[in-house]
Design an enzyme around this catalytic site. Structure first.
Site, short mmCIF file in Angstrom:
data_model
loop_
_atom_site.label_atom_id
_atom_site.label_comp_id
_atom_site.label_asym_id
_atom_site.label_seq_id
_atom_site.Cartn_x
_atom_site.Cartn_y
_atom_site.Cartn_z
N LYS A 1 -8.30 2.92 2.10
CA LYS A 1 -7.34 2.85 3.20
C LYS A 1 -7.18 4.18 3.92
O LYS A 1 -6.39 4.29 4.84
CB LYS A 1 -5.99 2.39 2.65
CG LYS A 1 -6.05 1.07 1.91
CD LYS A 1 -4.75 0.80 1.20
CE LYS A 1 -4.89 -0.31 0.20
NZ LYS A 1 -3.70 -0.46 -0.62
N GLY B 1 -4.85 7.03 7.68
CA GLY B 1 -4.55 6.10 6.60
C GLY B 1 -3.72 4.97 7.16
O GLY B 1 -2.95 5.17 8.10
N THR C 1 0.87 -1.17 0.00
CA THR C 1 0.00 0.00 0.00
C THR C 1 0.90 1.21 0.00
O THR C 1 2.09 1.09 0.29
CB THR C 1 -0.94 0.03 1.22
OG1 THR C 1 -2.09 0.77 0.90
CG2 THR C 1 -0.30 0.63 2.44
N SER D 1 4.54 0.05 1.20
CA SER D 1 5.55 -0.42 0.24
C SER D 1 6.01 0.68 -0.71
O SER D 1 7.16 0.69 -1.13
CB SER D 1 5.00 -1.60 -0.55
OG SER D 1 3.84 -1.23 -1.26
N THR E 1 1.35 -0.75 -5.56
CA THR E 1 0.62 0.51 -5.44
C THR E 1 -0.06 0.80 -6.77
O THR E 1 0.54 0.62 -7.82
CB THR E 1 1.60 1.66 -5.11
OG1 THR E 1 2.27 1.36 -3.89
CG2 THR E 1 0.88 2.99 -4.97
#
Length: 186
Positions: free
Chosen positions: A46, A58, A14, A137, A174
């Site tokens: 998120k 988040g 994410t 990530s 992503t």
């Protein structure tokens, strides 16, 4: 959604970024959920408003763990209204000392009109030096892009959106299905 370097079938990725500039603070996150090398959801949310709507959060990490942390943070915000820092410190204490919470695999960014904070399972409650935070990530890609764009004429939302686009171009975990929440600070 948490990153397990030794588990190729685990949930990955994410990107969440927060930008504070001018009279706005923005929290943006992508929507991709991956299991191993497979994308199983493109539009996960998120990023969301918490409590009375004056806090935006988040998360990066395991979804159920993040929702548990959001619920706990909302309870702390009710206990300490208008005191985001104190609510986060109290949550971090619980996170470190409670046997159940210690096992949660997630990180959170939360922001209100005055504070932007990162919360981790190691008890950290950190505020950024440059008005920008990135986790997940693709967090470092978004963070670097946002910091590079801070000196431009772009406002906080445009910086966040451009940073997320750059992260999505680099990080395979992503995507460009971005959710953005904004709080006016002045």
């Amino acid at each position: 959604m948490s990153e397990h370097s030794n588990d190729p079938t685990g949930w990955h990725g994410t990107t969440i970024v927060t930008v504070r500039k001018g009279n706005k603070v923005v929290v943006a996150g992508d929507g991709q959920v991956s299991l191993g090398q497979t994308v199983i959801k493109h539009n996960a949310k998120k990023v969301r408003r918490l409590g009375d709507g004056r806090v935006v959060g988040g998360f990066a990490g395991a979804t159920a763990d993040a929702f548990t942390l959001f619920e706990r943070l909302e309870a702390k915000l009710e206990q300490y209204p208008d005191q985001l820092m104190r609510a986060c410190v109290e949550l971090a204490k619980d996170w470190r000392t409670d046997r159940y919470l210690r096992r949660l695999e997630a990180m959170m960014i939360v922001a209100n009109a005055t504070d932007s904070l990162v919360l981790t399972g190691t008890g950290d409650v950190l505020s950024p030096d440059h008005g920008v935070i990135g986790i997940g990530s693709g967090g470092n890609y978004a963070l670097a892009a946002a910091r590079a764009l801070m000196d431009t004429d772009y406002d906080a939302e445009e910086i966040a959106r451009r940073s997320m686009a750059i992260a999505a171009d680099i990080c395979v975990y992503t995507n460009n299905q971005v959710v953005v929440e904004t709080i006016e600070t002045a």
